[in-house]
Design a protein around this motif. Structure first.
Motif, PDB file in Angstrom:
ATOM      1  N   GLU A   7      12.975  44.656  19.723  1.00 41.46           N
ATOM      2  CA  GLU A   7      11.567  45.055  19.721  1.00 41.46           C
ATOM      3  C   GLU A   7      10.669  43.900  20.166  1.00 41.46           C
ATOM      4  OE1 GLU A   7      12.418  48.067  15.983  1.00 41.46           O
ATOM      5  OE2 GLU A   7      11.138  46.322  15.691  1.00 41.46           O
ATOM      6  N   ILE A  11       8.235  43.868  23.639  1.00 44.93           N
ATOM      7  CA  ILE A  11       6.805  43.554  23.713  1.00 44.93           C
ATOM      8  C   ILE A  11       6.569  42.359  24.632  1.00 44.93           C
ATOM      9  CG2 ILE A  11       4.803  42.758  22.381  1.00 44.93           C
ATOM     10  CD1 ILE A  11       5.463  45.550  21.684  1.00 44.93           C
ATOM     11  N   ILE A  89      -3.765  51.683  22.866  1.00 43.03           N
ATOM     12  CA  ILE A  89      -2.390  51.198  23.017  1.00 43.03           C
ATOM     13  C   ILE A  89      -1.829  50.761  21.667  1.00 43.03           C
ATOM     14  CG2 ILE A  89      -0.972  49.411  24.095  1.00 43.03           C
ATOM     15  CD1 ILE A  89      -2.955  49.515  26.452  1.00 43.03           C
ATOM     16  N   HIS A  91      -2.543  52.000  18.797  1.00 48.75           N
ATOM     17  CA  HIS A  91      -2.175  53.195  18.031  1.00 48.75           C
ATOM     18  C   HIS A  91      -0.749  53.606  18.350  1.00 48.75           C
ATOM     19  CE1 HIS A  91      -6.522  53.193  18.189  1.00 48.75           C
ATOM     20  NE2 HIS A  91      -6.575  54.063  17.217  1.00 48.75           N
ATOM     21  N   LYS A  92      -0.437  53.559  19.638  1.00 51.89           N
ATOM     22  CA  LYS A  92       0.904  53.986  20.043  1.00 51.89           C
ATOM     23  C   LYS A  92       1.974  53.045  19.533  1.00 51.89           C
ATOM     24  CE  LYS A  92       0.463  56.957  23.858  1.00 51.89           C
ATOM     25  NZ  LYS A  92       0.432  56.948  25.321  1.00 51.89           N
ATOM     26  N   LEU A  93       1.675  51.748  19.568  1.00 56.96           N
ATOM     27  CA  LEU A  93       2.654  50.795  19.045  1.00 56.96           C
ATOM     28  C   LEU A  93       2.857  51.042  17.555  1.00 56.96           C
ATOM     29  CD1 LEU A  93       1.548  47.489  20.814  1.00 56.96           C
ATOM     30  CD2 LEU A  93       3.410  49.027  21.437  1.00 56.96           C
ATOM     31  N   LEU A  94       1.771  51.332  16.860  1.00 56.69           N
ATOM     32  CA  LEU A  94       1.864  51.471  15.412  1.00 56.69           C
ATOM     33  C   LEU A  94       2.490  52.781  14.951  1.00 56.69           C
ATOM     34  CD1 LEU A  94      -1.476  49.822  14.279  1.00 56.69           C
ATOM     35  CD2 LEU A  94       0.826  48.985  13.861  1.00 56.69           C
ATOM     36  N   VAL A  95       2.486  53.831  15.770  1.00 57.84           N
ATOM     37  CA  VAL A  95       3.215  55.028  15.351  1.00 57.84           C
ATOM     38  C   VAL A  95       4.685  54.946  15.706  1.00 57.84           C
ATOM     39  CG1 VAL A  95       1.401  56.767  15.293  1.00 57.84           C
ATOM     40  CG2 VAL A  95       2.578  56.315  17.417  1.00 57.84           C
ATOM     41  N   SER A  96       5.064  53.927  16.455  1.00 58.21           N
ATOM     42  CA  SER A  96       6.488  53.775  16.757  1.00 58.21           C
ATOM     43  C   SER A  96       7.174  53.171  15.532  1.00 58.21           C
ATOM     44  CB  SER A  96       6.678  52.853  17.964  1.00 58.21           C
ATOM     45  OG  SER A  96       6.670  51.509  17.545  1.00 58.21           O
ATOM     46  N   PRO A  97       8.477  53.366  15.423  1.00 58.77           N
ATOM     47  CA  PRO A  97       9.168  52.841  14.238  1.00 58.77           C
ATOM     48  C   PRO A  97       9.387  51.328  14.294  1.00 58.77           C
ATOM     49  CG  PRO A  97      10.700  54.024  15.652  1.00 58.77           C
ATOM     50  CD  PRO A  97       9.355  54.193  16.264  1.00 58.77           C
ATOM     51  N   ALA A  98       8.945  50.674  15.357  1.00 54.72           N
ATOM     52  CA  ALA A  98       9.136  49.222  15.455  1.00 54.72           C
ATOM     53  C   ALA A  98       8.500  48.523  14.261  1.00 54.72           C
ATOM     54  CB  ALA A  98       8.499  48.704  16.746  1.00 54.72           C
ATOM     55  N   ARG A 100       6.386  45.983  12.087  1.00 54.62           N
ATOM     56  CA  ARG A 100       5.109  45.344  12.404  1.00 54.62           C
ATOM     57  C   ARG A 100       5.295  43.892  12.781  1.00 54.62           C
ATOM     58  NH1 ARG A 100       4.574  50.029  12.587  1.00 54.62           N
ATOM     59  NH2 ARG A 100       2.915  51.215  11.616  1.00 54.62           N
ATOM     60  N   LEU A 103       6.275  43.394  16.413  1.00 56.13           N
ATOM     61  CA  LEU A 103       5.168  43.543  17.350  1.00 56.13           C
ATOM     62  C   LEU A 103       4.382  42.231  17.454  1.00 56.13           C
ATOM     63  CD1 LEU A 103       3.862  47.070  16.219  1.00 56.13           C
ATOM     64  CD2 LEU A 103       5.354  46.543  18.151  1.00 56.13           C
TER      65      LEU A 103
ATOM     66  N   LEU B  67      -0.934  56.454  10.624  1.00 55.23           N
ATOM     67  CA  LEU B  67      -1.861  55.439  11.129  1.00 55.23           C
ATOM     68  C   LEU B  67      -2.949  55.128  10.124  1.00 55.23           C
ATOM     69  CD1 LEU B  67      -2.412  56.416  14.859  1.00 55.23           C
ATOM     70  CD2 LEU B  67      -1.336  54.357  13.977  1.00 55.23           C
ATOM     71  N   ARG B  90       7.907  57.784  10.977  1.00 52.22           N
ATOM     72  CA  ARG B  90       7.629  57.342  12.349  1.00 52.22           C
ATOM     73  C   ARG B  90       8.837  57.513  13.263  1.00 52.22           C
ATOM     74  NH1 ARG B  90       4.281  53.470   9.698  1.00 52.22           N
ATOM     75  NH2 ARG B  90       5.931  51.936   9.526  1.00 52.22           N
ATOM     76  N   SER B 101      -4.199  56.939  26.670  1.00 49.42           N
ATOM     77  CA  SER B 101      -3.852  55.632  26.126  1.00 49.42           C
ATOM     78  C   SER B 101      -2.577  55.020  26.674  1.00 49.42           C
ATOM     79  CB  SER B 101      -3.730  55.740  24.617  1.00 49.42           C
ATOM     80  OG  SER B 101      -2.734  56.666  24.309  1.00 49.42           O
ATOM     81  N   LEU B 118      11.219  50.583  21.858  1.00 45.24           N
ATOM     82  CA  LEU B 118      10.642  50.554  20.512  1.00 45.24           C
ATOM     83  C   LEU B 118      11.206  51.665  19.642  1.00 45.24           C
ATOM     84  CD1 LEU B 118       6.885  49.657  21.138  1.00 45.24           C
ATOM     85  CD2 LEU B 118       8.792  48.148  20.554  1.00 45.24           C
ATOM     86  N   TYR B 119      11.584  52.783  20.255  1.00 47.18           N
ATOM     87  CA  TYR B 119      12.158  53.883  19.478  1.00 47.18           C
ATOM     88  C   TYR B 119      13.666  53.773  19.369  1.00 47.18           C
ATOM     89  CZ  TYR B 119       7.750  56.307  18.911  1.00 47.18           C
ATOM     90  OH  TYR B 119       6.476  56.637  18.532  1.00 47.18           O
TER      91      TYR B 119
END
Ligand SMILES: Nc1ncnc2c1ncn2[C@@H]1O[C@H](COP(=O)(O)OP(=O)(O)OP(=O)(O)O)[C@@H](O)[C@H]1O
Ligand SMILES: [Mg+2]
Lengths: 256, 277
Positions: A7, A11, A89, A91-98, A100, A103, B67, B90, B101, B118-119
């Motif tokens: 991950e 990034i 952008i 938001h998208k990173l934060l809804v991924s299971p990666a 924190r 990131l 979120l 998630r 976005s 990432l997934y």
């Protein structure tokens, strides 16, 4: 653990692609240290107003200017993150299971890359100005490690500030207010012994001081690290881990 | 439906709702944006969350996608509690935000590659999944172009491609067709129906387009000032209002209380329009 590094690298990879695609920022960031070394450094070393022991003033300040340019470019990582928030952008990173922290570490890695580019630029200028640089492989390798730590510390610090202030305008203000004292309340352009006691005690709590101190021992022939390079690296590592822990908690607040 | 999971786990999962919301509440200062919502969405459904501007649709989606923390109440998504097991949630969802976005400084391919990594899509599968998603959304030709050169419709399709890459169980789409021309809109409808049918993805979407709601959604909830004002199949909702009611009339009927909150969030919508324009 493996996934964690995947991950981080994902990034960092994305950030590198952007940087290579549009290197204007890398170029413009090189101008400031040139001015500091060529103008400020040359003038002050002729004036001989600051006692820097055996090494000349220009050699003394070269590591300070590297640290400064790493600080100034890393500190604006926060702006980039706010920009990414506004674009959705983050938001998208934060809804991924990666995780924190991965990131954050990914961002820090790309700040490292910039830091190393700046180191290369400053070595070139320093050679041109006949600063006695240490080119032994071990010293160079250790310098790379120290720059990596320093850039990671200040990029993560900047990210935390961004998560707190959340808007670009406020960040610009706070960024200015924070970077200048960080720079001047450090050993970057004058030795600690010349400072009044109160400033010296502030400087000992400033991570930039340890960053500069390690670089001074590693970059310059005859350069002295006051605290010892091991101690400097230890301090920077601990500060980074603490900042990482804070950043991993505050990053999700950016979208709330 | 869930080919990769053991049958027992799959059976346990289907016994429950894809989304189970209980007492969900979110306030911003004095404002109750989401006000004690209870709602279940069955697996395999395309669920429409309707409501006027500021009704609380996006806030609900942000809470369900982890979120935004809820002020009170909770929800289970794909079998996991959004608060207690947010990482597990998630892993099983996809999300397309209301604002466009995708990262404009990257190519379409790079955006997808980032998502795949990432997934945690298996390395050996990444290339095939990305190629598949690009083809599915009709973006093969544009894959190597920077996203900032894409049209709004292309960005939306890229975002859908990103959101489906890891085969989520539940897909959250916040106004997936906003700003799209009628043709692009129909393409997206068709792709969504396809995802729902072939991959068994449960889809929760918001929209202001009543034709879209009627065409796509088997089940609908109308939010009004943070509460569910109506819930049911489109046909059933219509018959409540009047024998010949259209969906527009249904919408007006359930969200027409004189409430200034309706106009509170139009700035957000206008910003979208600007970015799309
Ligand atoms: N971060 C925030 N801070 C303060 N208020 C907010 C915040 N986010 C949303 N709100 C308020 O909460 C209410 C619900 O907003 P939300 O975005 O969920 O509406 P929506 O149904 O998605 O509307 P639209 O159709 O315009 O997208 C609005 O009144 C909005 O102003
Ligand atoms: Mg919305």
């Amino acid at each position: 653990m493996l996934q964690f590094w995947r991950e981080c690298l994902a990034i960092a990879d994305v950030e590198l692609r952007k940087l290579v695609r549009d290197p204007t920022e890398l170029v413009s960031r090189a101008i400031q240290p040139i001015l500091w070394l060529v103008v400020f450094g040359q003038v002050l070393s002729h004036a001989r107003g600051i006692d820097t022991g055996k090494v000349g003033y220009l050699a003394f300040m070269t590591p300070g200017i590297l640290a400064q340019s790493v600080l100034f470019s890393a500190i604006f990582y926060g702006i980039a993150v706010i920009w990414e928030r506004d674009l959705g952008i983050v938001h998208k990173l934060l809804v991924s299971p990666a995780s924190r922290s991965s990131l954050i570490v990914g961002k820090a890695l790309s700040a490292d890359f910039r830091g190393l580019v700046q180191a290369a630029v400053i070595y070139v200028i320093a050679v041109a100005l006949r600063v006695p640089i240490r080119f032994e492989p071990a010293a160079m390798a250790a310098m790379v490690l120290v720059v990596t730590l320093g850039a990671a510390v200040f990029a993560t610090f900047s990210l935390i500030i961004a998560c707190i202030v959340k808007t670009r305008e406020r960040f610009m203000g706070v960024g200015q207010v924070l970077t200048m004292p960080l720079f001047f309340a450090s050993n970057a352009i004058y030795p600690l012994q010349l400072m009044p006691a109160w400033l010296r005690s502030i400087a000992t709590f400033n991570p930039l001081t340890y960053f500069v101190d390690a670089l001074r021992g590693l970059m310059i022939q005859g350069g002295q690290s006051v605290y010892g390079i091991g101690w400097d690296c230890g301090v920077l590592s601990l500060v980074f881990l603490a900042l990482l822990a804070i950043a991993a908690r505050t990053y999700p607040h950016l979208v709330r | 439906m869930s080919q990769s999971e053991p049958a027992a786990a799959a059976a346990a999962a289907t016994a429950e709702a894809a989304i189970a919301i209980t007492g969900l509440t979110r306030s911003f200062g004095d404002l109750l944006a989401v006000d004690h919502i209870d709602c279940d969405v069955a697996y395999g459904e395309i669920f429409g969350l309707l409501g006027a501007n500021g009704a609380g649709k996006s806030t609900t989606i942000k809470i369900l996608t982890t979120l935004l923390p809820a002020s009170a109440g909770t929800a289970r998504v794909a079998g996991f509690d959004i608060r207690l097991a947010s990482a597990a949630v998630r892993r099983r969802i996809g999300y397309v935000p209301q604002l466009l976005s995708a990262d404009g400084a990257l190519t379409g391919y790079e955006n997808l590659l980032l998502s795949a990594r990432l997934y945690a899509v298996a390395h050996a599968e990444q290339a095939a999944r990305i190629a598949d998603a690009l083809q599915f959304m009709g973006l093969e030709q544009a894959a190597r172009r920077l996203v900032k050169t894409y049209s709004g419709g292309m960005i939306r399709r890229l975002e859908l491609a990103q959101a489906m890459l890891h085969r989520p169980k539940v897909l959250f789409l916040d106004e997936p067709t906003i700003g799209l021309d009628p043709l692009a809109r129909h393409t997206v409808w068709e792709r969504l129906a396809h995802l729902n049918r072939d991959y068994g993805m449960t889809i929760l979407l918001t929209t202001h387009d009543m034709e879209e709601a009627e065409h796509l959604c088997g089940d609908i909830a109308i939010l009004h000032a943070g509460r569910i004002a109506a819930r049911g199949r489109p046909q059933a909702l219509k018959s409540v209002v009047s024998p010949q009611a259209t969906m527009d009339e249904v919408f007006a009927h359930f969200s027409s209380a004189s409430d200034s909150g309706r106009w509170r969030d139009t700035a957000d919508t206008r910003r979208v329009a600007r970015r799309l324009g």
